[in-house]
Design a protein around this motif. Structure first.
Motif, PDB file in Angstrom:
ATOM      1  N   GLN A  37       0.836  -1.197   0.000  1.00  0.00           N
ATOM      2  CA  GLN A  37       0.000   0.000   0.000  1.00  0.00           C
ATOM      3  C   GLN A  37       0.869   1.245   0.000  1.00  0.00           C
ATOM      4  N   SER A  99      -8.076 -10.362   8.131  1.00  0.00           N
ATOM      5  CA  SER A  99      -7.665  -9.489   9.233  1.00  0.00           C
ATOM      6  C   SER A  99      -6.237  -9.051   8.950  1.00  0.00           C
ATOM      7  N   PHE A 100      -6.001  -7.764   9.047  1.00  0.00           N
ATOM      8  CA  PHE A 100      -4.712  -7.191   8.657  1.00  0.00           C
ATOM      9  C   PHE A 100      -3.858  -6.832   9.854  1.00  0.00           C
ATOM     10  N   GLY A 101      -2.544  -7.000   9.696  1.00  0.00           N
ATOM     11  CA  GLY A 101      -1.611  -6.422  10.640  1.00  0.00           C
ATOM     12  C   GLY A 101      -1.545  -4.917  10.422  1.00  0.00           C
ATOM     13  N   ALA A 102      -0.828  -4.239  11.296  1.00  0.00           N
ATOM     14  CA  ALA A 102      -0.753  -2.770  11.239  1.00  0.00           C
ATOM     15  C   ALA A 102       0.095  -2.274  10.072  1.00  0.00           C
TER      16      ALA A 102
END
Lengths: 110, 111
Positions: A37, A99-102
């Motif tokens: 990203q 579910s994503f990590g930071a």
């Protein structure tokens, strides 16, 4: 639920290699994904692992060990355009949600 | 163009107001997911729809609601807006076992 950990920041030199580690704990595993990203933009898909081992895709490779709850993303021959946030995400076995990590911010220096 | 369309791209509104964000999934994808990303934060899962039905819910506030219509587009409604709701809101779609494709997001600014 999911608990996903990855380093906050990494810095590397153009042309070098960087390895981003991700550890996770989950109640129902159905695959691990890596996304890139750039600031203010949408995440874009990089790689996917559901079985143990290494997946190679050009300059990017991803590794998974399900027994250890561990994955890494390897970026080779770094280019300035690789400066971005890299997101580790785990898919739930029951509802397929990610579910994503930071995220890990990678800065490539000349 | 990822194939996932989000409108509007930018939205500025006052506290206490209500807004609607729209998402059209990639052709053939039945699943739609909504995520919130605040400044320097990770992607927080809000809600998921599959073929018109709610499938999973994350930490979505009661002031927020969503739905998926028969043509598979989805809308996220945010009401009684607060300053802290300012964020990028992403929609993603997928086939059942496929990876997510994200839209370009809606940047919401609450003033």
């Amino acid at each position: 639920g999911q608990n996903i950990d990855q380093p906050t920041e990494m810095t590397a030199t153009e042309g070098a290699i960087v390895q981003i580690n991700c550890t996770y704990q989950t109640s129902g595993f159905n695959g691990l994904f890596w996304y890139q990203q750039h600031a203010g933009e949408a995440p874009t898909f990089l790689s996917y692992n559901v079985l143990d081992g290494l997946e190679e895709k050009g300059r990017f490779s991803s590794f998974l060990s399900r027994s250890k709850g561990y994955s890494y993303l390897l970026l080779k021959e770094l280019q300035m355009k690789d400066s971005a946030s890299y997101l580790c995400a785990v898919r739930d076995r029951y509802d397929y949600k990610l579910s994503f990590g930071a995220g890990t911010t990678v800065t490539v220096r000349a | 163009d990822s194939g996932v369309t989000q409108t509007p791209k930018h939205l500025i509104t006052a506290t206490g107001q209500r807004v609607t964000l729209r998402c059209s999934p990639r052709s053939g994808d039945l699943s739609v997911y909504w995520y919130q990303q605040s400044l320097d934060q990770g992607l927080q899962f809000l809600i998921q729809y599959y073929n018109g039905e709610e499938r999973a819910k994350g930490n979505i506030l009661e002031r927020f609601s969503a739905q998926q219509f028969p043509d598979l587009h989805s809308e996220l409604n945010l009401s009684s807006l607060e300053l802290g709701d300012s964020a990028l809101y992403f929609c993603a779609s997928s086939e059942t076992q496929g990876h997510y494709t994200f839209g370009s997001g809606t940047r919401l600014t609450v003033v």
